[in-house]
Design a protein around this motif. Structure first.
Motif, PDB file in Angstrom:
ATOM      1  N   THR A 169      -4.550 -20.097  43.437  1.00  0.00           N
ATOM      2  CA  THR A 169      -4.178 -21.489  43.712  1.00  0.00           C
ATOM      3  C   THR A 169      -4.629 -22.423  42.601  1.00  0.00           C
ATOM      4  N   ILE A 170      -5.806 -22.128  41.997  1.00  0.00           N
ATOM      5  CA  ILE A 170      -6.261 -22.955  40.855  1.00  0.00           C
ATOM      6  C   ILE A 170      -6.230 -22.134  39.555  1.00  0.00           C
ATOM      7  N   PRO A 296     -20.001 -27.103  67.567  1.00  0.00           N
ATOM      8  CA  PRO A 296     -18.897 -26.442  66.873  1.00  0.00           C
ATOM      9  C   PRO A 296     -18.962 -26.660  65.359  1.00  0.00           C
ATOM     10  N   TYR A 297     -18.268 -25.800  64.621  1.00  0.00           N
ATOM     11  CA  TYR A 297     -18.355 -25.879  63.173  1.00  0.00           C
ATOM     12  C   TYR A 297     -17.113 -26.564  62.585  1.00  0.00           C
ATOM     13  N   HIS A 298     -17.297 -27.177  61.427  1.00  0.00           N
ATOM     14  CA  HIS A 298     -16.193 -27.800  60.715  1.00  0.00           C
ATOM     15  C   HIS A 298     -16.487 -27.717  59.224  1.00  0.00           C
ATOM     16  N   ALA A 299     -15.797 -26.834  58.541  1.00  0.00           N
ATOM     17  CA  ALA A 299     -15.968 -26.662  57.099  1.00  0.00           C
ATOM     18  C   ALA A 299     -14.730 -27.193  56.383  1.00  0.00           C
ATOM     19  N   LYS A 300     -14.943 -27.669  55.166  1.00  0.00           N
ATOM     20  CA  LYS A 300     -13.830 -28.169  54.362  1.00  0.00           C
ATOM     21  C   LYS A 300     -13.774 -27.425  53.032  1.00  0.00           C
ATOM     22  N   GLY A 307      -4.251 -33.678  39.686  1.00  0.00           N
ATOM     23  CA  GLY A 307      -4.544 -35.028  40.140  1.00  0.00           C
ATOM     24  C   GLY A 307      -4.425 -35.234  41.639  1.00  0.00           C
ATOM     25  N   TYR A 308      -4.048 -34.200  42.373  1.00  0.00           N
ATOM     26  CA  TYR A 308      -3.892 -34.308  43.823  1.00  0.00           C
ATOM     27  C   TYR A 308      -4.976 -33.503  44.534  1.00  0.00           C
ATOM     28  N   GLU A 309      -5.353 -33.992  45.709  1.00  0.00           N
ATOM     29  CA  GLU A 309      -6.405 -33.332  46.489  1.00  0.00           C
ATOM     30  C   GLU A 309      -5.826 -32.792  47.791  1.00  0.00           C
ATOM     31  N   GLU A 310      -6.114 -31.529  48.049  1.00  0.00           N
ATOM     32  CA  GLU A 310      -5.714 -30.899  49.310  1.00  0.00           C
ATOM     33  C   GLU A 310      -6.974 -30.441  50.027  1.00  0.00           C
TER      34      GLU A 310
END
Length: 372
Positions: A169-170, A296-300, A307-310
């Motif tokens: 992806t990168i 509960p868990y929440h990962a990013k 220049g765009y963030e996903e």
């Protein structure tokens, strides 16, 4: 009529066998814990939601901690042991979770394996490679399951990250930067983190996270499970008690990927991981503990490209330590001796210990166990 009776009898036997098999498949792996510290509470909380494992026993030499932990997790008084030998000798316990100070990990892993117990041991599995090799020899000879407890490697965030990397992806991965450090505020000579005889310091307490992460990412980026690094340079601030209080290292892997790893017990750090590639970057804001309160868990997973963030959200209702406890329990139930990648396999654990040995050697932080 005789034939009908025979068929009926045969079906009854078959049904009884199927019920017995169902009973076996439904039985949970019975866990005992050696050392009821804060991390043991996390593991016990994770086991509460496990489909395959349950906590039944605790061993602690401290009466108050043994009672409070036993009461909190509703452990039967008969299974609250005041010494470690009794818990590994109990025929009612299948597996042992070890969360003692670092210097006791190897000793009690080997002893537990010798009694036929499966073992999940908190990181570091050993304080150096010498001890690590002895552990693997012992569990291999005993034929039991063994895993070093890097909870983050069992968490859903990591397989998702590896998928992103494998998909390029990168683009091609070029570098990794990862840190895990906190500030104790002052030197506390009696605390395990500042005690050289208890293998204190940042490298062996939390520095092993960015090292293991870098080895994993560098490997997966080129189709391998992990790679071993070459240390370009390393530095540390050794405190008054003789342990590393802040440490950094620059690494390079055979595929050209570079990594910078940092750790501390006397300095707050970002505690994140950033992976750079030819076409963008990936950041994990919380790679090690994606959900401080347990669940509960929440990962990013934050991908920046052109220049765009996903942002890829990885979240669920489970406790963070559910995944580690469930994975270990399932492996034991299926008679596996080690976990699947990306959890810490035996070879991965030994490679990580070798890297930690090198880091300590580079900054001249030696332990008594290194001379054995």
């Amino acid at each position: 009529q005789l034939y009908s009776f025979f068929l009926l009898f045969k079906n009854i036997i078959l049904l009884a066998y199927q019920l017995e098999q169902l009973k076996v498949s439904m039985e949970k792996i019975k866990w005992g814990i050696i050392g009821p510290g804060s991390i043991a509470n996390n593991f016990a909380d994770g086991l509460k939601g496990s489909y395959s494992g349950q906590l039944v026993s605790i061993a602690s030499k401290n009466d108050d901690r043994r009672k409070s932990f036993g009461d909190k997790y509703d452990i039967h008084p008969d299974f609250r042991f005041d010494n470690y030998d009794d818990i590994i000798n109990s025929e009612h316990i299948d597996a042992i979770y070890i969360s003692t100070p670092h210097t006791l990990h190897a000793e009690w892993t080997i002893k537990a394996a010798g009694k036929g117990k499966h073992v999940l041991c908190e990181k570091p599995g050993a304080v150096n490679l010498i001890e690590g090799k002895k552990i693997i020899e012992a569990v291999k000879e005993a034929g039991v399951f063994y895993m070093e407890g890097f909870m983050y490697r069992c968490h859903p965030q990591i397989p998702k990250l590896l998928e992103v990397i494998k998909n390029k992806t990168i683009g091609d991965i070029t570098s990794i930067e990862a840190s895990f450090g906190f500030d104790m505020g002052k030197t506390i000579p009696d605390h395990r983190l500042f005690n050289k005889n208890l293998a204190g310091g940042g490298i062996l307490d939390v520095g092993l996270y960015p090292i293991s992460f870098s080895r994993l990412i560098a490997g997966v980026a080129t189709g391998e499970k992990f790679l071993e690094p070459k240390f370009i340079d390393a530095e540390a601030r050794i405190g008054e008690t003789g342990v590393d209080e802040v440490a950094h290292a620059n690494l390079e892997f055979k595929n050209g990927i570079k990594a910078k790893v940092s750790t501390a017990v006397m300095e707050s750090m970002k505690n994140n991981a950033v992976i750079s590639g030819s076409d963008g970057t990936i950041e994990l804001p919380d790679p090690w503990m994606p959900g401080r309160e347990g669940g509960p868990y929440h990962a990013k997973i934050i991908i920046t490209k052109n220049g765009y963030e996903e942002i890829i959200d990885v979240k669920g209702p489970e406790h963070l330590f559910f995944f580690e406890g469930e994975l270990a329990s399932q492996c034991i139930a299926k008679e596996k001796t080690q976990p699947p990648h990306p959890a810490m396999t035996w070879e991965d654990t030994l490679g990580n210990l070798q890297a930690l040995d090198t880091w300590r050697e580079k900054v001249n932080y030696k332990l008594p166990q290194d001379e054995i």
